[in-house]
Write a protein that holds these residues in place. Structure first.
Motif, short mmCIF file in Angstrom:
data_model
loop_
_atom_site.label_atom_id
_atom_site.label_comp_id
_atom_site.label_asym_id
_atom_site.label_seq_id
_atom_site.Cartn_x
_atom_site.Cartn_y
_atom_site.Cartn_z
N VAL A 1 31.66 23.67 -65.08
CA VAL A 1 31.40 23.77 -63.64
C VAL A 1 31.09 25.21 -63.24
CG1 VAL A 1 32.48 23.57 -61.38
CG2 VAL A 1 32.72 21.73 -63.01
N ALA A 2 31.89 26.17 -63.75
CA ALA A 2 31.67 27.57 -63.38
C ALA A 2 30.32 28.07 -63.90
CB ALA A 2 32.81 28.43 -63.92
N ALA A 3 29.97 27.70 -65.14
CA ALA A 3 28.71 28.16 -65.71
C ALA A 3 27.53 27.53 -64.98
CB ALA A 3 28.64 27.82 -67.20
N GLN B 1 27.66 20.15 -64.12
CA GLN B 1 28.50 19.10 -63.55
C GLN B 1 28.27 17.77 -64.23
OE1 GLN B 1 28.29 19.08 -59.29
NE2 GLN B 1 28.14 21.30 -59.21
N ILE B 2 27.02 17.54 -64.67
CA ILE B 2 26.73 16.28 -65.36
C ILE B 2 27.40 16.25 -66.72
CG2 ILE B 2 24.84 14.96 -66.36
CD1 ILE B 2 23.25 15.76 -63.87
N SER B 3 27.45 17.42 -67.38
CA SER B 3 28.17 17.48 -68.65
C SER B 3 29.64 17.12 -68.46
CB SER B 3 28.06 18.89 -69.24
OG SER B 3 26.72 19.28 -69.33
N VAL B 4 30.21 17.53 -67.31
CA VAL B 4 31.61 17.20 -67.03
C VAL B 4 31.80 15.69 -67.02
CG1 VAL B 4 33.44 17.33 -65.32
CG2 VAL B 4 32.04 19.31 -65.78
N PHE B 5 30.82 14.96 -66.47
CA PHE B 5 30.94 13.50 -66.43
C PHE B 5 31.01 12.93 -67.84
CE2 PHE B 5 29.54 13.82 -62.08
CZ PHE B 5 30.38 12.90 -61.51
N PHE C 1 27.45 35.72 -68.48
CA PHE C 1 26.30 34.82 -68.41
C PHE C 1 25.03 35.62 -68.59
CE2 PHE C 1 29.60 32.93 -65.77
CZ PHE C 1 29.79 31.76 -66.48
N TRP D 1 19.09 12.77 -67.87
CA TRP D 1 20.23 12.44 -68.74
C TRP D 1 20.39 10.94 -68.91
CZ3 TRP D 1 23.26 16.33 -70.92
CH2 TRP D 1 23.00 17.61 -70.45
N VAL E 1 21.13 33.26 -57.55
CA VAL E 1 20.75 31.89 -57.90
C VAL E 1 21.01 31.01 -56.68
CG1 VAL E 1 21.16 32.06 -60.36
CG2 VAL E 1 23.04 31.50 -58.85
N PRO E 2 20.26 29.88 -56.56
CA PRO E 2 20.52 28.99 -55.42
C PRO E 2 21.88 28.31 -55.58
CG PRO E 2 18.96 28.02 -56.95
CD PRO E 2 19.16 29.41 -57.40
N ARG F 1 27.43 26.70 -61.88
CA ARG F 1 27.26 27.40 -60.60
C ARG F 1 26.64 28.77 -60.81
NH1 ARG F 1 31.98 29.66 -56.76
NH2 ARG F 1 30.79 29.87 -54.84
N ALA F 2 27.06 29.48 -61.87
CA ALA F 2 26.53 30.82 -62.11
C ALA F 2 25.03 30.78 -62.39
CB ALA F 2 27.27 31.48 -63.26
N HIS F 3 24.56 29.69 -63.03
CA HIS F 3 23.15 29.59 -63.36
C HIS F 3 22.35 28.85 -62.28
CE1 HIS F 3 23.00 31.14 -67.51
NE2 HIS F 3 24.26 30.80 -67.54
N GLY F 4 23.04 28.31 -61.26
CA GLY F 4 22.34 27.56 -60.23
C GLY F 4 21.79 26.24 -60.70
N LEU F 5 22.46 25.64 -61.70
CA LEU F 5 22.00 24.36 -62.26
C LEU F 5 23.07 23.30 -62.02
CD1 LEU F 5 20.67 25.55 -65.72
CD2 LEU F 5 19.30 24.82 -63.79
N ILE F 6 22.63 22.04 -61.89
CA ILE F 6 23.60 20.96 -61.69
C ILE F 6 23.99 20.33 -63.02
CG2 ILE F 6 22.05 18.98 -61.40
CD1 ILE F 6 23.86 18.52 -58.78
N ASP F 7 23.30 20.71 -64.10
CA ASP F 7 23.54 20.08 -65.40
C ASP F 7 24.96 20.31 -65.90
OD1 ASP F 7 20.72 20.75 -64.93
OD2 ASP F 7 20.41 19.63 -66.78
N ASN G 1 34.03 25.40 -56.29
CA ASN G 1 32.77 25.64 -56.98
C ASN G 1 31.66 24.69 -56.54
OD1 ASN G 1 32.86 27.84 -59.01
ND2 ASN G 1 34.70 26.76 -59.62
N ALA H 1 21.93 34.48 -66.54
CA ALA H 1 22.04 34.24 -65.10
C ALA H 1 21.36 35.34 -64.31
CB ALA H 1 23.50 34.13 -64.70
N LEU I 1 21.17 12.87 -63.14
CA LEU I 1 21.82 12.01 -64.13
C LEU I 1 20.91 10.85 -64.53
CD1 LEU I 1 24.48 11.46 -65.66
CD2 LEU I 1 25.21 10.09 -63.74
N VAL J 1 32.41 15.75 -58.77
CA VAL J 1 33.25 15.94 -59.94
C VAL J 1 34.72 16.00 -59.54
CG1 VAL J 1 33.81 17.53 -61.82
CG2 VAL J 1 31.44 17.07 -61.27
N VAL K 1 24.15 25.34 -55.74
CA VAL K 1 23.93 23.93 -56.02
C VAL K 1 25.10 23.13 -55.47
CG1 VAL K 1 23.52 22.23 -57.79
CG2 VAL K 1 22.70 24.54 -58.10
#
Lengths: 101, 173
Positions: free
Chosen positions: A48-50, A60-64, B118, B143, B125-126, A52-58, B48, B121, B139, B53, B128
């Protein structure tokens, strides 16, 4: 003073370390299993933290996916613990040393 | 500032819960400690911006998984007679020294400021927002194959659990 993403990573590292020490030191199968959950949750926090730091939602999907694997693992693992308990009458992992080869 | 206060408080509860899980003699206390950790992590996810989640964490982990754990603890009896002797000589000393060493290494790396957490990074960044819509959009497009694979995994796990539960004592001999 803002919270850096690295702080979350440090917290996750500490959490992972506690879980790892627990799994190495404890001998009750149920508590060892809970320590595995601790380690999985530490990894979820880094995702989740990574993300957010990269601005990607992926992230959170990995968390699922981690969550799904953890849920499946809990179901199977607890069934194994219960069936071991039926034959050994103990939740300790020490009597299981006779399972070798 | 709000995030800082939340982080400090939640980090404390997360670590306290985790230590309770590892150190408690009674498995029920361990389970309650783990429950506290899971709830605190859910709040950290909200901080976050991972809203979905966080909700799933509370429902699936704190709800379903911990109920299952407590169910099994109650079923096989609260066993407090864990053997505290070391079977492997020097095991705990080794674990403690390795853990402290890694912690010291991490602290030195963090304090020195040389650590780039990071590397990829960008500075800005936007933000999310992990709402249901945003998560579902990714998803079910990027994915979707992994998503279908989890369906297979859950089916196999359910079948395996039923097979394990249906063994009678003496069947496997």
């Amino acid at each position: 003073m803002t919270v850096e993403p690295g702080w979350y990573m440090s917290l996750a590292a500490v959490l992972f370390g506690i879980g790892l020490v627990g799994i190495l030191v404890r001998r009750n199968a149920l508590i060892m299993f809970m320590c595995v959950e601790l380690m999985l949750n530490a990894v979820n926090l880094t995702f989740v933290a990574a993300g957010r730091a990269h601005g990607l939602i992926d992230g959170q999907i990995s968390v699922f996916f981690v969550l799904v694997v953890a849920a499946a693992e809990v179901a199977v693992g607890l069934a194994i613990i219960v069936s071991i308990f039926r034959s050994k009458s103990s939740a300790s992992v020490d009597p299981l040393s006779e399972l070798r080869g | 500032m709000t995030e800082l206060i939340l982080f400090v408080v939640l980090a404390l509860t997360v670590v306290t819960g985790a230590l309770t899980t590892v150190l408690a003699r009674n498995p029920v206390h361990s389970a309650v400690g783990l429950l506290g950790t899971l709830f605190s992590l859910a709040v950290l996810y909200v901080v976050n911006l991972a809203h979905l989640v966080a909700v799933v964490q509370v429902i699936v982990y704190a709800g379903a998984v911990m109920t299952l754990f407590l169910f099994v603890i109650m079923m096989i009896g609260v066993d407090q007679t864990e053997d505290r002797d070391e079977t492997l000589p020097g095991q705990r000393k080794l674990i403690a020294s390795v853990a402290l060493g890694l912690l010291a290494l991490g602290a030195v790396a963090a304090i020195s400021g040389e650590l780039d957490w990071f590397p990829g990074a960008r500075a800005a960044v936007p933000e999310v927002n992990g709402t249901v819509g945003e998560v579902a959009k990714t998803l079910f497009t990027d994915w979707v194959l992994a998503f279908e694979a989890t369906a297979l995994l859950l089916t196999i796990a359910a079948a395996g659990t039923i097979a394990l539960a249906s063994f009678k004592k003496g069947d496997e001999k």
